[in-house]
Design a protein around this motif. Structure first.
Motif, PDB file in Angstrom:
ATOM      1  N   ARG A  96       3.200  10.191 -10.322  1.00 17.72           N
ATOM      2  CA  ARG A  96       2.918  11.576  -9.942  1.00 17.72           C
ATOM      3  C   ARG A  96       1.506  11.693  -9.406  1.00 17.72           C
ATOM      4  N   ASN A  97       1.381  12.404  -8.288  1.00 16.39           N
ATOM      5  CA  ASN A  97       0.069  12.705  -7.713  1.00 16.39           C
ATOM      6  C   ASN A  97      -0.306  14.129  -8.127  1.00 16.39           C
ATOM      7  N   PRO A  98      -1.296  14.304  -9.015  1.00 15.18           N
ATOM      8  CA  PRO A  98      -1.690  15.637  -9.438  1.00 15.18           C
ATOM      9  C   PRO A  98      -2.647  16.320  -8.460  1.00 15.18           C
ATOM     10  N   GLU A  99      -3.034  15.613  -7.426  1.00 13.04           N
ATOM     11  CA  GLU A  99      -4.057  16.096  -6.497  1.00 13.04           C
ATOM     12  C   GLU A  99      -3.482  17.064  -5.454  1.00 13.04           C
ATOM     13  N   ASP A 100      -4.379  17.854  -4.872  1.00 15.50           N
ATOM     14  CA  ASP A 100      -4.029  18.758  -3.775  1.00 15.50           C
ATOM     15  C   ASP A 100      -4.113  18.044  -2.429  1.00 15.50           C
ATOM     16  N   ARG A 101      -4.321  16.761  -2.462  1.00 17.87           N
ATOM     17  CA  ARG A 101      -4.438  15.953  -1.242  1.00 17.87           C
ATOM     18  C   ARG A 101      -3.698  14.639  -1.451  1.00 17.87           C
ATOM     19  N   PRO A 102      -3.370  13.943  -0.381  1.00 15.55           N
ATOM     20  CA  PRO A 102      -2.713  12.648  -0.533  1.00 15.55           C
ATOM     21  C   PRO A 102      -3.620  11.646  -1.245  1.00 15.55           C
ATOM     22  N   ILE A 103      -3.022  10.701  -1.916  1.00 15.33           N
ATOM     23  CA  ILE A 103      -3.765   9.619  -2.556  1.00 15.33           C
ATOM     24  C   ILE A 103      -3.218   8.294  -2.045  1.00 15.33           C
ATOM     25  N   ARG A 104      -3.986   7.222  -2.290  1.00 13.78           N
ATOM     26  CA  ARG A 104      -3.550   5.881  -1.891  1.00 13.78           C
ATOM     27  C   ARG A 104      -3.702   4.937  -3.074  1.00 13.78           C
ATOM     28  N   TYR A 105      -2.721   4.074  -3.233  1.00 14.42           N
ATOM     29  CA  TYR A 105      -2.851   3.033  -4.243  1.00 14.42           C
ATOM     30  C   TYR A 105      -2.169   1.769  -3.743  1.00 14.42           C
ATOM     31  N   ALA A 106      -2.540   0.657  -4.353  1.00 16.27           N
ATOM     32  CA  ALA A 106      -1.943  -0.627  -4.017  1.00 16.27           C
ATOM     33  C   ALA A 106      -1.072  -1.086  -5.175  1.00 16.27           C
ATOM     34  N   VAL A 107       0.036  -1.694  -4.832  1.00 13.44           N
ATOM     35  CA  VAL A 107       0.903  -2.339  -5.823  1.00 13.44           C
ATOM     36  C   VAL A 107       0.829  -3.828  -5.526  1.00 13.44           C
ATOM     37  N   ILE A 108       0.394  -4.600  -6.529  1.00 12.73           N
ATOM     38  CA  ILE A 108       0.317  -6.034  -6.380  1.00 12.73           C
ATOM     39  C   ILE A 108       1.328  -6.648  -7.342  1.00 12.73           C
ATOM     40  N   LEU A 109       2.294  -7.356  -6.804  1.00 13.31           N
ATOM     41  CA  LEU A 109       3.347  -7.971  -7.606  1.00 13.31           C
ATOM     42  C   LEU A 109       3.105  -9.460  -7.713  1.00 13.31           C
ATOM     43  N   GLY A 110       3.234  -9.974  -8.919  1.00 14.19           N
ATOM     44  CA  GLY A 110       3.103 -11.405  -9.153  1.00 14.19           C
ATOM     45  C   GLY A 110       4.394 -11.946  -9.744  1.00 14.19           C
ATOM     46  N   HIS A 111       4.943 -12.964  -9.109  1.00 10.20           N
ATOM     47  CA  HIS A 111       6.205 -13.555  -9.568  1.00 10.20           C
ATOM     48  C   HIS A 111       5.907 -14.868 -10.289  1.00 10.20           C
ATOM     49  N   GLY A 112       6.655 -15.100 -11.351  1.00  7.83           N
ATOM     50  CA  GLY A 112       6.471 -16.339 -12.102  1.00  7.83           C
ATOM     51  C   GLY A 112       5.435 -16.221 -13.189  1.00  7.83           C
ATOM     52  N   ALA A 113       5.101 -14.978 -13.589  1.00  8.80           N
ATOM     53  CA  ALA A 113       4.106 -14.775 -14.635  1.00  8.80           C
ATOM     54  C   ALA A 113       4.675 -15.167 -15.991  1.00  8.80           C
ATOM     55  N   ALA A 114       3.807 -15.638 -16.874  1.00 11.00           N
ATOM     56  CA  ALA A 114       4.224 -15.970 -18.237  1.00 11.00           C
ATOM     57  C   ALA A 114       4.552 -14.696 -18.995  1.00 11.00           C
ATOM     58  N   PRO A 115       5.507 -14.727 -19.939  1.00 10.23           N
ATOM     59  CA  PRO A 115       5.852 -13.519 -20.687  1.00 10.23           C
ATOM     60  C   PRO A 115       4.700 -13.028 -21.536  1.00 10.23           C
ATOM     61  N   GLU A 124       0.866  -1.182   0.000  1.00  6.04           N
ATOM     62  CA  GLU A 124       0.000   0.000   0.000  1.00  6.04           C
ATOM     63  C   GLU A 124       0.903   1.232   0.000  1.00  6.04           C
ATOM     64  N   VAL A 125       0.577   2.196  -0.862  1.00  3.98           N
ATOM     65  CA  VAL A 125       1.358   3.421  -0.940  1.00  3.98           C
ATOM     66  C   VAL A 125       0.455   4.602  -0.627  1.00  3.98           C
ATOM     67  N   GLU A 126       0.901   5.460   0.295  1.00  3.23           N
ATOM     68  CA  GLU A 126       0.259   6.750   0.561  1.00  3.23           C
ATOM     69  C   GLU A 126       1.169   7.790  -0.063  1.00  3.23           C
ATOM     70  N   PHE A 127       0.627   8.522  -1.022  1.00  2.00           N
ATOM     71  CA  PHE A 127       1.423   9.450  -1.823  1.00  2.00           C
ATOM     72  C   PHE A 127       0.989  10.872  -1.510  1.00  2.00           C
ATOM     73  N   PRO A 128       1.904  11.746  -1.097  1.00  6.12           N
ATOM     74  CA  PRO A 128       1.519  13.094  -0.686  1.00  6.12           C
ATOM     75  C   PRO A 128       1.039  13.952  -1.856  1.00  6.12           C
ATOM     76  N   ALA A 129       0.345  15.013  -1.537  1.00  6.47           N
ATOM     77  CA  ALA A 129      -0.136  15.948  -2.548  1.00  6.47           C
ATOM     78  C   ALA A 129       1.018  16.411  -3.427  1.00  6.47           C
ATOM     79  N   HIS A 130       0.815  16.367  -4.716  1.00  4.51           N
ATOM     80  CA  HIS A 130       1.782  16.817  -5.733  1.00  4.51           C
ATOM     81  C   HIS A 130       3.116  16.069  -5.649  1.00  4.51           C
ATOM     82  N   GLY A 131       3.097  14.894  -5.048  1.00  9.46           N
ATOM     83  CA  GLY A 131       4.318  14.097  -4.948  1.00  9.46           C
ATOM     84  C   GLY A 131       4.690  13.485  -6.281  1.00  9.46           C
ATOM     85  N   ARG A 132       5.956  13.197  -6.430  1.00 10.76           N
ATOM     86  CA  ARG A 132       6.431  12.491  -7.623  1.00 10.76           C
ATOM     87  C   ARG A 132       7.659  11.686  -7.254  1.00 10.76           C
ATOM     88  N   VAL A 133       7.766  10.527  -7.876  1.00  9.59           N
ATOM     89  CA  VAL A 133       8.937   9.675  -7.674  1.00  9.59           C
ATOM     90  C   VAL A 133       9.195   8.930  -8.979  1.00  9.59           C
TER      91      VAL A 133
END
Length: 196
Positions: free
Chosen positions: A177-196, A119-128
């Protein structure tokens, strides 16, 4: 004249540095070899491993690329006991000192599951930004829980609204990049062993 106390084992930078050192050693890599693979200086890598520097998400992404692992694998505690449940209070959290985004390792470590959830909490106007990273057989899904997220994958710009989910492969530079004036939340789900 007061002496500075050595970093505590509970200090996040010390724990992270020890983890990077252990992963490097397990792969039989010297400081020079990992520094070369990750395109960071040997001195910086040494400071990180000693817990004397707070690495940014971008720098950690480079180190993970050099180690051939995901950020999730980096943050998974080596000694974590496998179990089906990890309580929120026990989920490892890391704050990027540059972008101020907060990353929470949601899925239980050491379970052997091919799926990881973050789970990622991303601050307002944040970028990475993350450099190109090759992780064959690993998919990642970005699922926006609250707010709106803008991504650039190589040259491709993608906008995700709340509830949207993007499946992507590693192999291109990524800018979040978070274009919002407020924090946002998103989930990153990683799957290992996926077919190409």
């Amino acid at each position: 004249m007061s002496e500075t106390a050595p970093p505590s084992a509970e200090d996040p930078d010390t724990r992270l540095g020890a983890r990077i050192h252990a992963l490097r050693a397990a792969r039989g890599l010297t400081l020079e070899a990992l520094a070369g693979r990750a395109a960071v200086s040997r001195a910086m890598l040494s400071r990180i491993e000693r817990g004397e520097s707070s690495p940014t998400a971008q720098l950690l992404g480079r180190l993970c690329g050099g180690l051939g692992i995901t950020l999730s694998a980096l943050f998974a505690a080596a000694e974590a006991a496998a179990g089906p449940v990890v309580r929120r209070a026990d989920q490892p959290v890391w704050d990027d000192p540059e972008s101020r985004y907060r990353r929470r390792q949601v899925s239980p470590a050491g379970s052997g599951s091919p799926v990881e959830i973050v789970e990622v909490e991303f601050p307002a106007h944040g970028r990475v930004a993350f450099d190109r990273q090759e992780l064959p057989g690993t998919d990642q899904h970005i699922w926006v829980l609250e707010g709106r997220l803008e991504l650039t994958l190589g040259e491709e710009a993608i906008r995700l609204e709340q509830g949207d989910c993007l499946r992507m492969r590693f192999g291109r530079p990524i800018l979040f990049r978070n274009p919002e004036d407020r924090p946002i939340r998103y989930a990153v789900i990683l799957g290992h062993g996926a077919a190409p």
